[in-house]
Design a protein around this motif. Structure first.
Motif, PDB file in Angstrom:
ATOM      1  N   VAL A 489     -27.466 -30.728   6.321  1.00 59.74           N
ATOM      2  CA  VAL A 489     -26.147 -30.393   6.653  1.00 59.74           C
ATOM      3  C   VAL A 489     -25.129 -31.229   5.918  1.00 59.74           C
ATOM      4  O   VAL A 489     -24.002 -30.866   5.592  1.00 59.74           O
ATOM      5  CB  VAL A 489     -26.234 -30.928   8.116  1.00 59.74           C
ATOM      6  N   ASP A 494     -21.038 -26.640   5.216  1.00 64.01           N
ATOM      7  CA  ASP A 494     -20.165 -25.653   5.928  1.00 64.01           C
ATOM      8  C   ASP A 494     -21.390 -24.391   5.949  1.00 64.01           C
ATOM      9  O   ASP A 494     -22.261 -24.370   5.250  1.00 64.01           O
ATOM     10  CB  ASP A 494     -18.971 -25.286   5.755  1.00 64.01           C
ATOM     11  N   LEU A 498     -24.097 -22.730   3.475  1.00 60.88           N
ATOM     12  CA  LEU A 498     -25.457 -22.460   3.910  1.00 60.88           C
ATOM     13  C   LEU A 498     -25.906 -20.844   3.675  1.00 60.88           C
ATOM     14  O   LEU A 498     -27.029 -20.861   3.135  1.00 60.88           O
ATOM     15  CB  LEU A 498     -25.565 -22.769   5.406  1.00 60.88           C
ATOM     16  N   VAL A 532     -30.162 -25.675  10.825  1.00 59.16           N
ATOM     17  CA  VAL A 532     -28.848 -26.080  10.095  1.00 59.16           C
ATOM     18  C   VAL A 532     -27.665 -25.305  10.341  1.00 59.16           C
ATOM     19  O   VAL A 532     -26.661 -25.877  10.861  1.00 59.16           O
ATOM     20  CB  VAL A 532     -29.215 -26.246   8.561  1.00 59.16           C
ATOM     21  N   ARG A 533     -27.587 -24.041  10.663  1.00 58.09           N
ATOM     22  CA  ARG A 533     -26.721 -23.201  11.159  1.00 58.09           C
ATOM     23  C   ARG A 533     -26.197 -23.696  12.443  1.00 58.09           C
ATOM     24  O   ARG A 533     -24.757 -23.743  12.753  1.00 58.09           O
ATOM     25  CB  ARG A 533     -26.834 -21.922  10.956  1.00 58.09           C
ATOM     26  N   ALA A 535     -26.369 -26.554  13.947  1.00 56.11           N
ATOM     27  CA  ALA A 535     -25.759 -28.142  13.647  1.00 56.11           C
ATOM     28  C   ALA A 535     -24.508 -27.652  13.055  1.00 56.11           C
ATOM     29  O   ALA A 535     -23.498 -28.264  13.608  1.00 56.11           O
ATOM     30  CB  ALA A 535     -26.613 -28.857  13.131  1.00 56.11           C
ATOM     31  N   LEU A 536     -24.273 -27.044  12.277  1.00 54.70           N
ATOM     32  CA  LEU A 536     -23.053 -26.750  11.541  1.00 54.70           C
ATOM     33  C   LEU A 536     -21.783 -26.279  12.489  1.00 54.70           C
ATOM     34  O   LEU A 536     -20.751 -26.594  12.488  1.00 54.70           O
ATOM     35  CB  LEU A 536     -22.976 -26.030  10.232  1.00 54.70           C
TER      36      LEU A 536
END
Length: 754
Positions: A489, A494, A498, A532-533, A535-536
């Motif tokens: 992240v 962003d 990603l 990760v997506r 979390a973003l």
């Protein structure tokens, strides 16, 4: 090692054969009997450890048993390795007709001793048969060449190249000369002979340093080969040899494409006319499968003509004629810096062309045209990869990554950024510094030169700097650990980055080797990307992969309804006024479903590109405003054609377009507007898209409130705000029906999100 030394070896072998023949034949002037050199010996290309390929031919009524036995022993006793055979004239011609490999060897037959008239008659018969049967035999020869290439790889790319058998090697040079002998096609003789001669020099040095008859350059021999060729080091030797191989492979591919064009055209009787020119973009035409300049072209005045020619050729998987590319490299002014949006778009179209990119890129490189467009390419040109897992040199790997990335552009919001990052992600290789770090400023400079904005340059920079991040983290860290997710992240920032990085990671791996993108590795990277997506998304609150613009209220205003429309709302009024880079066209008529689709069809028929559209009702009238790229369309002609379409007198039909490699996609963005339903369409940029979408929606009696059109290289990302005729946003079922209708019209996939 030089051609003169090869000539000395050949002369010595000729003398040896002549003496042996004279001793074996009692008649000093024999009739019906001749000794021939064939293959490499026939061409005078003897390397230090080459065999002597010879054939003793004779007339049917000549007995040669004792002559043959007396002939071969002196040759064996001399220490030469002899590949010999005895054949009657009829046997030779029959073997050549039945086996193209025999024919190729005999096309280079050279008289050594005996009856010269027999040799001349054989050569004449073989050449006549080769030319007569060429159309029948060339497909078989092509398949044989392709099989050999699949088996041995490309001389320019494989880790242990074979100077003779690899694609782009000496065997291809022999085939090219055989193709020329058919009289169906030609090749650049100077280039071919220069390349062949230099490969023979390398072969001489290789066999000399290896001390045996080998054509394979194993890694430990590169230093000695470099010394023998008076080159600086092993890397310089690799670049030299691989450059020759790439040039030969390029000539081979080009010639076979020309053979295909000839074989696809039935032979014509009588006088031969020139190729038919099919007009393309301004200044360009297609002739026998090659993009060439037409008579209107003015290379000295059009700085974009080189890029336009390359993009047109790649998108059609056609040949960019080398003479055209070379002329454009000489005469075309360099694009102004920073590049215009049109220049940048042409480059992205080229990079997105899929397999069509490879041949065109090679032509640009071989003709020095690439130096005009991308001088930084010299950093990686023919640079060998340090890691044996790579199947290509660095420059070819970058092109292959673009080819792989072109299949993934539907996944990302900025395909232009993805493709430029794919082209540049390894541009830092070749130095002592980590190539991701070294390549970051170089990629940023290139992106800035191409006219990307500061934000876009930063995005390219970030992708190049972290193009190994996802694979390294996914395969070496615990994906379930929050610290692992936090690490990624922190670097990708962003969701847009990603998604681009995920696509670049896959393309890079696929271009490296089959083993570099296994289902296991893909699963690990995919799992990391999902975490990760999430979390973003929690950090930003973003739920859509692209920013969908709201309707532009600035163009919604009261417009004058002219007398002809007030008297008959079925009539249409069209006005045109200039706007930046094109025109603003306003259409007013009585409100009815299908009006917008008909207007879009009018522009499609006239090949006018639509940049944006806005529609609203004004009492009983419908108003639409169109931003188009044509600086001066005739409003009277637009009105006539629009009325003809509305009245059914003109059928716009299907607009002819280029081939569509990727299926379009349609997504419903429920969260993008409170007043309307938003359809996001990703499709190959081509005329008629807006017409097809509006036509499909009109059939469902769905109103298009506004259309917001954006083009990134080959991909159009078009956003349509749609409503019920007398209400607001569509319900879920109606939205799904609308999306499916658009999908059917365009031929693609549907994504429905909450």
């Amino acid at each position: 090692m030089t051609a003169a030394e090869r000539r000395q070896r050949t002369d010595a072998a000729d003398a040896l054969c002549a003496v042996a023949f004279a001793a074996a034949v009692s008649d000093p002037d024999p009739t019906g009997l001749a000794l021939l050199a064939v293959g490499g010996y026939g061409r005078g290309e003897l390397a230090p450890f080459s065999d002597l390929d010879v054939v003793l031919i004779h007339e049917e009524d000549v007995e040669v048993g004792e002559v043959a036995s007396r002939l071969w022993y002196p040759l064996w006793d001399s220490g030469a390795t002899v590949d010999h055979s005895v054949r009657a004239m009829s046997q030779v011609t029959a073997a050549a007709e039945n086996d193209h490999r025999v024919a190729l060897g005999l096309l280079d037959a050279r008289h050594l001793a005996g009856d010269p008239s027999l040799t001349l008659r054989l050569r004449t018969t073989l050449l006549a048969g080769w030319r007569r049967d060429a159309r029948r035999r060339l497909p078989e020869l092509r398949e044989s060449v392709a099989r050999r290439g699949r088996r041995t790889g490309e001389l320019a790319q494989v880790s242990v190249p074979d100077l003779k058998e690899s694609a782009g090697g000496l065997r291809d040079a022999t085939v090219l000369n055989a193709l020329v002998a058919t009289w169906l096609v030609d090749v650049p003789h100077t280039d071919l002979e220069r390349c062949r001669s230099r490969l023979l020099d390398v072969q001489d040095v290789l066999q000399d340093v290896a001390g045996r008859g080998t054509d394979r350059i194993s890694p430990e021999l590169w230093e000695d080969v470099a010394a023998g060729l008076s080159l600086a080091d092993a890397e310089a030797a690799q670049r030299h040899v691989r450059g020759l191989g790439r040039r030969m492979a390029h000539l081979s591919r080009l010639t076979w494409r020309r053979v295909d064009a000839v074989l696809a055209t039935p032979p014509r009787a009588g006088s031969q006319r020139g190729p038919v020119l099919q007009p393309l973009a301004h200044g360009l035409a297609l002739a026998s499968g090659e993009v060439v300049l037409d008579r209107r072209a003015e290379p000295g005045r059009d700085p974009l003509l080189l890029l336009r020619a390359a993009a047109e050729a790649a998108e059609r998987d056609a040949v960019l004629a080398p003479a055209t590319a070379a002329r454009l490299a000489r005469e075309c002014p360099a694009p102004q810096e920073p590049w215009t949006a049109e220049a940048r778009n042409l480059m992205v179209r080229l990079l997105s062309a899929g397999q069509g990119l490879l041949g065109v890129w090679e032509t640009l490189d071989e003709t020095s045209a690439l130096d005009r467009l991308l001088p930084q390419w010299d950093r990686v040109r023919l640079l060998p990869h340090a890691s044996p897992v790579h199947r290509f040199t660095v420059d070819r790997h970058l092109v292959e990554t673009c080819i792989e990335a072109s299949a993934l552009i539907r996944r990302v919001s900025r395909p232009d950024v993805l493709l430029v990052a794919a082209l540049l992600h390894d541009i830092g290789k070749g130095g002592l510094l980590d190539h991701s770090i070294a390549g970051e400023p170089v990629a940023a400079d290139v992106a800035r030169r191409m006219g990307f904005t500061g934000t876009e340059v930063d995005l390219v920079r970030r992708l190049v700097r972290h193009h190994l991040l996802l694979t390294e983290v996914a395969t070496t860290r615990d994906i379930e650990d929050p610290a692992t997710v936090a690490l990624v992240v922190d670097r990708v920032v962003d969701v847009e980055t990603l998604d681009l990085l995920a696509a670049l990671t896959e393309a890079d791996a696929r271009a490296t080797a089959a083993a570099a993108w296994t289902s296991w590795r893909a699963g690990l990277v995919g799992h990391l990307v999902r975490r990760v997506r999430a979390a973003l998304t929690d950090l930003s609150g973003a739920t859509s992969p692209i920013a969908v613009a709201p309707p532009d209220k600035s163009v919604e205003m009261e417009v004058e309804v002219r007398e002809r429309v007030r008297l008959d709302p079925g009539r249409v009024d069209v006005t045109v006024e200039p706007s930046t880079g094109g025109s603003r066209v306003t259409v007013v008529s009585g409100d009815r479903v299908g009006l917008l689709a008909a207007a879009a069809a009018t522009f499609a028929v006239r090949r006018i590109s639509i940049r944006a559209a806005r529609a609203w009702t004004q009492g009983e009238y419908a108003v639409s405003v169109w931003e188009v790229d044509d600086p001066g369309p005739d409003p009277a002609l637009l009105r006539q054609q629009l009325e003809a379409i509305l009245e059914g007198r003109l059928d716009p039909g299907r607009i002819p377009t280029r081939r569509q490699r990727l299926a379009p996609s349609v997504a419903v963005r429920h969260d993008a507007s409170w007043q309307a339903t938003v359809l996001e369409v990703r499709v190959q940029d081509r005329p008629g898209v807006v017409h097809l979408v509006c036509e499909a929606l009109a059939a469902l009696e769905v109103t298009v409130r506004s259309a917001h059109l954006a083009t990134f290289g080959p991909q159009a990302v078009d956003v349509f705000y749609v409503q019920e005729p007398a209400a607001g946003a569509l319900g879920e079922e109606r939205a799904a029906a609308a999306a499916h209708a658009v999908r059917r019209a365009l031929g693609g996939t549907v994504t429905l999100d909450a």
